[in-house]
Design an enzyme around this catalytic site. Structure first.
Site, short mmCIF file in Angstrom:
data_model
loop_
_atom_site.label_atom_id
_atom_site.label_comp_id
_atom_site.label_asym_id
_atom_site.label_seq_id
_atom_site.Cartn_x
_atom_site.Cartn_y
_atom_site.Cartn_z
N HIS A 122 0.77 -1.13 -0.05
CA HIS A 122 -0.11 0.13 -0.13
C HIS A 122 0.93 1.41 0.07
CE1 HIS A 122 -3.78 -2.18 1.68
NE2 HIS A 122 -3.48 -2.37 0.55
N PRO A 223 -6.32 -10.56 17.55
CA PRO A 223 -6.96 -10.75 18.77
C PRO A 223 -8.68 -10.76 18.34
CG PRO A 223 -5.81 -8.57 18.90
CD PRO A 223 -5.66 -9.20 17.44
#
Ligand SMILES: [Zn+2]
Length: 255
Positions: A122, A223
């Site tokens: 990116h 997570p």
């Protein structure tokens, strides 16, 4: 085999048996170093209209505003420090004979942790690119002010034409050489480690699916569950900065 309740020894075994490794990281890796993410619900786009700050059209209509947003981002990056996850990923490239880090992050935390075998699909928040000749430069090589004005915007030293941030914006393609390297590594790896990416942006690239199709073991450290988790053989629902150093330590003992 799908281990949704992961065991650290299974992760260590996957790392231990690998020779060709592709690591794919996203905003979550930087977020653990205190850098706010752009694309999450609580991310920075809440304050900035992506149509202005992340498209070429937006840049061309408001170059000063857009450059100053990236200047602010550069200051945040400069203040952030790589975490334990960045550090282990940097050590991995010296451990495995075939290794590539594919990152969606535009900060330099991986490089500052020591990573050299990486592609930034990116772009790079420190980079600028001439709108005419497409030459890229490091903004740190210039004596730019903390905030730009119309008179002080970055200009290509060769063409004297406006430079843009060297970032892949919405509606733009990943540069060919970065894309080829990422496709090759994800197609030929035997271990793919996915860190801190939900897959919302990157899902379209198909790196993880490609690796899975070619028989690689997919380990995801994130997570929260994302759209790539369905492809993971092992999902480790913990922050990479905490769990990667533990895995690496076990691996060192295991050898
Ligand atoms: Zn130029």
């Amino acid at each position: 085999m799908k281990l949704m309740e992961y065991r650290i020894d299974a992760v260590v075994e996957a790392f231990s048996g690998a020779e060709r490794v592709c690591v794919f990281t996203g905003a979550g890796a930087s977020k653990e170093s205190g850098l706010p993410t752009f694309r999450e619900i609580d991310g920075e786009w809440k304050h900035y209209d992506p149509m202005t700050f992340a498209t070429l059209e937006g840049f061309l209509s408001e170059p000063v505003q857009v450059w100053n947003m990236y200047r602010m981002r550069q200051r945040q990056i400069g203040e952030a420090q790589p975490n334990g996850g960045h550090s282990v990923i940097a050590q991995m490239e010296r451990q495995y004979p075939h290794f590539l880090l594919v990152t969606q992050n535009v900060d330099d935390l991986h490089e500052r942790a020591g990573s050299r075998k990486l592609v930034k699909i990116h772009g790079d928040c420190w980079g600028m690119r001439c709108l005419q000749c497409c030459e890229t430069y490091d903004t740190r090589d210039f004596d730019f002010p903390a905030e730009f004005t119309t008179e002080t915007l970055p200009i290509c030293p060769k063409c004297e034409v406006l430079c843009r941030p060297d970032i892949v914006w919405f509606g733009e393609f990943v540069p060919d050489d970065a894309m080829h390297a990422a496709v090759w590594s994800s197609s030929t790896c035997d271990l793919m480690l996915v860190v801190g990416t939900s897959g919302e942006v990157s899902g379209g690239y198909g790196f993880v699916e490609r690796a899975a199709m070619n028989g690689a073991t997919i380990v995801e450290i994130n997570p929260t569950e994302g759209i790539l988790t369905q492809h993971a053989h092992i999902w480790v629902p913990e922050p990479a900065g905490v769990v990667l150093p533990k895995i690496w330590q076990c691996l060192t003992m295991y050898k």
